[in-house]
Design an enzyme around this catalytic site. Structure first.
Site, mmCIF file in Angstrom:
data_model
loop_
_atom_site.group_PDB
_atom_site.id
_atom_site.type_symbol
_atom_site.label_atom_id
_atom_site.label_comp_id
_atom_site.label_asym_id
_atom_site.label_seq_id
_atom_site.Cartn_x
_atom_site.Cartn_y
_atom_site.Cartn_z
ATOM 1 N N PRO A 169 0.773 -1.249 0.000
ATOM 2 C CA PRO A 169 0.000 0.000 0.000
ATOM 3 C C PRO A 169 0.802 1.296 0.000
ATOM 4 O O PRO A 169 0.722 2.100 0.929
ATOM 5 C CB PRO A 169 -0.832 -0.134 1.275
ATOM 6 N N CYS A 170 1.532 1.538 -1.080
ATOM 7 C CA CYS A 170 2.295 2.782 -1.157
ATOM 8 C C CYS A 170 1.378 4.006 -1.247
ATOM 9 O O CYS A 170 1.825 5.124 -1.005
ATOM 10 C CB CYS A 170 3.286 2.742 -2.310
ATOM 11 N N HIS A 171 0.098 3.788 -1.542
ATOM 12 C CA HIS A 171 -0.857 4.908 -1.571
ATOM 13 C C HIS A 171 -1.069 5.496 -0.171
ATOM 14 O O HIS A 171 -1.596 6.595 -0.041
ATOM 15 C CB HIS A 171 -2.198 4.460 -2.164
#
Length: 192
Positions: A158-160
């Site tokens: 989850p780099c968001h």
């Protein structure tokens, strides 16, 4: 385009054809998932999801062929569970992916950053500065940003969930609209 690239493209077209039937299952299952944040290119190796990418299908195919295996093709028995988890996540029914991640397409530094991202809980955000500090490289903000920007397994890793600051959303491989949508799914709203 080199002749090798042309051969790779021919192989991609052949094995992603709905009528393709191979003698055995490919080393890497390859396919597409259409979701509310756009088209995601999926590649699943024997070790886990190696790609969940917004990039062009041909680019991902060539990267997987070079970095994982050149025996690539459709394999619903490996792709469908990932697609189901993505659908459950997008609909708000899944908070944590259970599918295994294969980060062999990431550099060693990026793997460290991406492993840290797996520990950022659903519905929360962190900053580039916090991630850099957690990996013991407090001044490596740009390197952390580059590692996140090159994440081969978007959404699942989850780099968001990384923002520049309380007030600035920051970039995302799928674009800021996709990032905002993912954060909204998780109950977070755009920073002020």
């Amino acid at each position: 385009m080199s002749s090798g690239s042309s051969g790779d493209l021919d192989a991609l077209l052949r094995v992603t054809s709905p009528t393709y039937v191979g003698d055995r299952h490919p080393d890497v299952a390859f396919g597409v998932h259409e979701g509310p944040v756009g088209r995601l290119i999926l590649a699943v190796s024997g070790r886990g999801v190696a790609a969940c990418s917004y990039e062009d299908e041909n680019v991902v195919f060539e990267r997987v062929a070079r970095g994982v295996s050149s025996f690539i093709g459709p394999d619903p028995r490996r792709l469908d569970p990932v697609r189901r988890e993505l659908d459950a996540y997008f609909s708000g029914r899944l908070r944590a992916f259970t599918t295994t991640v294969d980060l062999q397409l990431a550099t060693p530094f990026a793997r460290t950053v991406l492993q840290m991202m797996l520990a950022v809980p659903y519905g929360t955000v962190t900053t580039y500065r916090e991630i850099a500090g957690r990996i013991g490289r407090p001044r490596a903000l740009r390197a952390v940003g580059n590692a996140l920007g090159a994440n081969p397994v978007c959404v699942i890793v989850p780099c968001h969930r990384v923002v520049e600051s309380e007030d600035v959303l920051g970039g995302y491989a799928g674009g800021t609209t996709a990032k905002e949508r993912l954060l909204r799914i998780e109950g977070r709203h755009r920073p002020r």
